[in-house]
Motif scaffolding. Structure first.
Motif, PDB file in Angstrom:
ATOM      1  N   ASN A 171      33.903  23.449   8.136  1.00 30.22           N
ATOM      2  CA  ASN A 171      35.111  22.977   8.846  1.00 30.22           C
ATOM      3  C   ASN A 171      36.260  23.987   8.789  1.00 30.22           C
ATOM      4  O   ASN A 171      37.416  23.608   8.935  1.00 30.22           O
ATOM      5  CB  ASN A 171      35.597  21.619   8.298  1.00 30.22           C
TER       6      ASN A 171
ATOM      7  N   ALA B 181      35.896  20.061  12.174  1.00 28.68           N
ATOM      8  CA  ALA B 181      36.026  21.341  12.896  1.00 28.68           C
ATOM      9  C   ALA B 181      34.701  22.089  12.790  1.00 28.68           C
ATOM     10  O   ALA B 181      33.855  21.754  11.945  1.00 28.68           O
ATOM     11  CB  ALA B 181      37.155  22.175  12.280  1.00 28.68           C
TER      12      ALA B 181
ATOM     13  N   GLU C 103      25.681  24.851  11.833  1.00 24.71           N
ATOM     14  CA  GLU C 103      26.666  23.810  11.560  1.00 24.71           C
ATOM     15  C   GLU C 103      26.091  22.795  10.579  1.00 24.71           C
ATOM     16  O   GLU C 103      24.985  22.288  10.774  1.00 24.71           O
ATOM     17  CB  GLU C 103      27.033  23.132  12.893  1.00 24.71           C
TER      18      GLU C 103
ATOM     19  N   SER D  92      30.080  19.204  13.992  1.00 24.29           N
ATOM     20  CA  SER D  92      30.236  17.927  13.313  1.00 24.29           C
ATOM     21  C   SER D  92      31.341  18.066  12.277  1.00 24.29           C
ATOM     22  O   SER D  92      31.771  19.177  11.951  1.00 24.29           O
ATOM     23  CB  SER D  92      28.912  17.473  12.682  1.00 24.29           C
TER      24      SER D  92
ATOM     25  N   ASP E 288      32.089  24.866  11.579  1.00 27.39           N
ATOM     26  CA  ASP E 288      31.926  25.663  10.360  1.00 27.39           C
ATOM     27  C   ASP E 288      31.894  27.142  10.748  1.00 27.39           C
ATOM     28  O   ASP E 288      31.801  27.489  11.924  1.00 27.39           O
ATOM     29  CB  ASP E 288      30.612  25.304   9.662  1.00 27.39           C
TER      30      ASP E 288
HETATM   31 CA    CA Z   1      31.914  21.231  10.758  1.00 31.42          CA
END
Ligand code: CA
Ligand code: CA
Length: 448
Positions: free
Chosen positions: A424, A437, A444, A434, A439
Motif C-alpha cells: 500500500n 493503495a 499485489e 487491493s 503495493d
Molecule cells: Ca495494496
C-alpha cells in the motif's frame, strides 16, 4: 399465416441470406497429425501432415486442430524462398472480424515442430511467417530453428506481419532463432508465450548477440500491440527488445530472467531483461515522429546479465509501472540520447511509479529525476527493503510450469509478506489493486 408457413419463410430467408453472403453456417474443422498425409481429407480419422496443407482448406471461422507429437520439418516443406529468407510455414490466409481462423493444439496434446534439419545455405529461416490477419495460434511448440549464415543475421520462430492476431501458449526454445518477432501490424496480442534457451552460436562472434526472446520492431502505424503473461529466459541476447520500433507497445505481467547467459551462466550477448526502445545511431531525420512511448507494467526482471529494465538510449521516456527488478547488473537503467545522437543523456520524460528493485549490483542509473515524473518508487520512498519483505527469493520459481489455463505459475518469489512495509505504498496508476493503495512491485498482495 400459420406457424409452419412462417417457419418455412424464415428458413428460406436464412438460406437466401447465407447464399448471398457466400458463407457457411457451420465452421469446419480440420486435423493435422504426425502420421497424417497431405493427400488425406483432413478429418480426425484421415488427417493432413502439415499446417501448410490445412491452410488451403480453411475459411474464416474454421479450426485446424494439430495433434500431439513431434513434427520433423524438412527443407522440402519450405513454403517460400524470397531473397535471403526461407519461410517454412507461411500463414497468409486471413479470417475475419469475430471469425478467426484457428490453428490450435488439439485438446491437451503437445505438437512440437522440430526445425533442426532445415539448414538452407545463406538463408535466414523463419519457421512460421504470419502475414494473414484474424488468426489464432494456440499451443504450438517450436524447437531447433537453425542459423546457417556466418555474418550478421537472424532466424525467427514466429514472425507476425498481420493484424488482429492472437498468439497464445506458444513455446519457442532450444534453437538459434529469435522466439517471436513483431515486424508489423496492429491489434495483436501475444499471450502467455514462453521463449527460452535460444542461442545463435553460428553467426558473427558466436555470442548470440541478436537472439532475443521477443522482438517488437514495427514501423510507424503498428498500434495497440500487447505482450501479456510472456516469459523469456536464457536467451543469448535480450528477453524483450523494442529497438527501432516506430510504434509503441504495451508489455504487461511479463517475466524476463537469466538473459545474456547460457544455462551454465556463461556470458553471451547483451543480456537485458526489457530493452525498451532506442534507435542505435539512427540520425535525427530518420527517427519516427512522434517517438513512441512504451508501457512496461507489472513485469519482473531477475538476474539478467546487464540491465533488468533498460531505456536503451531512447529519445524521451516510457511508462514504467509496478515492475520488480532483482539481482540484475543494473536494475533500472534509464539512459536516453539527444536527437542528433551527439550525446548520451540521463533519462528524461520517463514516468516511473510503484517500481521495486532489490539486490541489483546497481539500482537506478542514468535517470534525470527532475526531467521525469518518478515520485513513488522504492528509490525515493521512505521504505526499507530486506529479505524479510518477501515470501520467497528463489528465482528458479520463475521457470515453473504454467497453470492449466496457460497463466503464469503461482509462485512465492518476490511476493510480499503480509507485514511488508512495501504494501500500500504506491499510487493509483489505473491498474487493479487491493487494500488502500497499490503495493510496490509486480505482485499485489491480496487483502482477504
Ligand atoms: Ca495494496
Ligand atoms: Ca537484442
Amino acid at each position: 399465416m400459420s406457424f409452419l408457413s412462417s417457419k418455412i419463410i424464415s428458413s428460406v430467408r436464412l438460406l437466401f441470406l447465407s447464399a448471398l453472403c457466400g458463407s457457411r453456417l457451420v465452421a469446419a474443422e480440420y486435423y493435422v497429425a504426425t502420421d497424417g498425409n497431405d493427400t488425406n481429407s483432413g478429418t480426425l480419422a484421415s488427417p493432413f501432415a502439415s499446417i501448410q496443407r490445412a491452410q488451403k482448406e480453411v475459411t474464416a471461422g474454421d479450426t485446424v486442430y494439430v495433434r500431439g507429437g513431434t513434427y520433423k520439418m524438412s527443407e522440402a516443406m519450405i513454403a517460400q524462398k524470397k531473397g535471403i529468407w526461407a519461410d517454412v510455414t507461411l500463414l497468409n490466409k486471413s479470417g475475419s472480424s469475430g471469425q478467426r481462423i484457428k490453428y490450435w493444439a488439439y485438446r491437451n496434446e503437445k505438437p512440437i515442430f522440430d526445425f533442426t534439419e532445415i539448414k538452407p545455405a545463406n538463408q535466414r529461416v523463419t519457421a512460421f511467417l504470419i502475414t494473414g490477419s484474424w488468426l489464432h495460434l494456440k499451443g504450438l511448440e517450436v524447437i531447433g530453428v537453425q542459423v546457417t549464415i556466418l555474418t550478421h543475421t537472424q532466424s525467427i520462430c514466429f514472425e507476425n506481419q498481420g493484424s488482429n492476431n492472437l498468439y497464445e501458449q506458444l513455446s519457442m526454445h532450444d534453437g538459434q532463432a529469435i522466439g517471436f518477432w513483431l515486424g508489423k501490424g496492429s491489434n495483436n496480442l501475444i499471450l502467455n508465450c514462453d521463449s527460452y534457451r535460444n542461442y545463435d552460436y553460428t553467426s558473427e562472434d558466436h555470442k548470440g548477440g541478436n537472439v532475443d526472446g521477443f522482438g517488437f520492431h514495427p514501423p510507424k502505424g503498428s498500434n495497440n500491440n500487447v505482450f501479456r503473461g510472456c516469459r523469456a529466459w536464457f536467451n543469448s541476447d535480450d528477453g524483450f527488445d523494442f529497438i527501432s520500433a516506430g510504434s509503441s507497445v504495451t508489455v504487461e505481467n511479463c517475466w524476463a530472467f537469466y538473459n545474456g547467459y547460457s544455462p551454465k551462466f556463461e556470458s553471451l550477448g547483451d543480456g537485458n531483461g526489457f530493452k525498451a526502445g532506442g534507435y542505435g545511431s539512427t540520425p535525427a531525420d530518420r527517427l519516427p515522429n512522434p517517438i513512441p512511448r512504451h508501457v512496461i507494467r507489472g513485469c519482473v526482471a531477475a538476474r539478467n546479465k546487464a540491465s533488468g529494465f533498460y531505456a536503451n538510449h531512447h529519445l524521451g521516456g516510457n511508462d514504467w509501472f509496478n515492475n520488480t527488478a532483482y539481482r540484475n547488473s543494473t536494475n533500472f537503467k534509464m539512459l536516453c540520447r539527444s536527437a542528433d545522437n551527439a550525446t548520451e543523456l540521463p533519462g528524461y520524460g520517463h514516468k516511473m511509479k510503484n517500481n521495486l528493485g532489490y539486490k541489483g549490483r546497481r539500482e537506478v542509473t542514468n535517470l534525470n529525476e527532475s526531467a521525469s515524473d518518478v515520485t513513488g518508487n522504492y528509490f525515493n520512498l521512505p521504505v526499507t527493503i530486506t529479505d524479510k519483505d518477501f515470501l520467497g527469493l528463489n528465482d528458479a520459481d520463475l521457470m515453473l510450469p504454467r497453470q492449466a489455463n496457460g497463466d503464469l505459475p503461482l509462485i512465492a518469489f518476490l511476493h510480499l509478506k503480509p507485514d511488508s512495509d512495501l504494501i500500500n505504498k504506491g499510487m493509483d496508476v489505473g491498474l487493479p489493486f487491493s487494500g488502500t493503495a497499490p503495493d510496490l512491485g509486480a505482485f499485489e498482495h491480496a487483502v482477504k
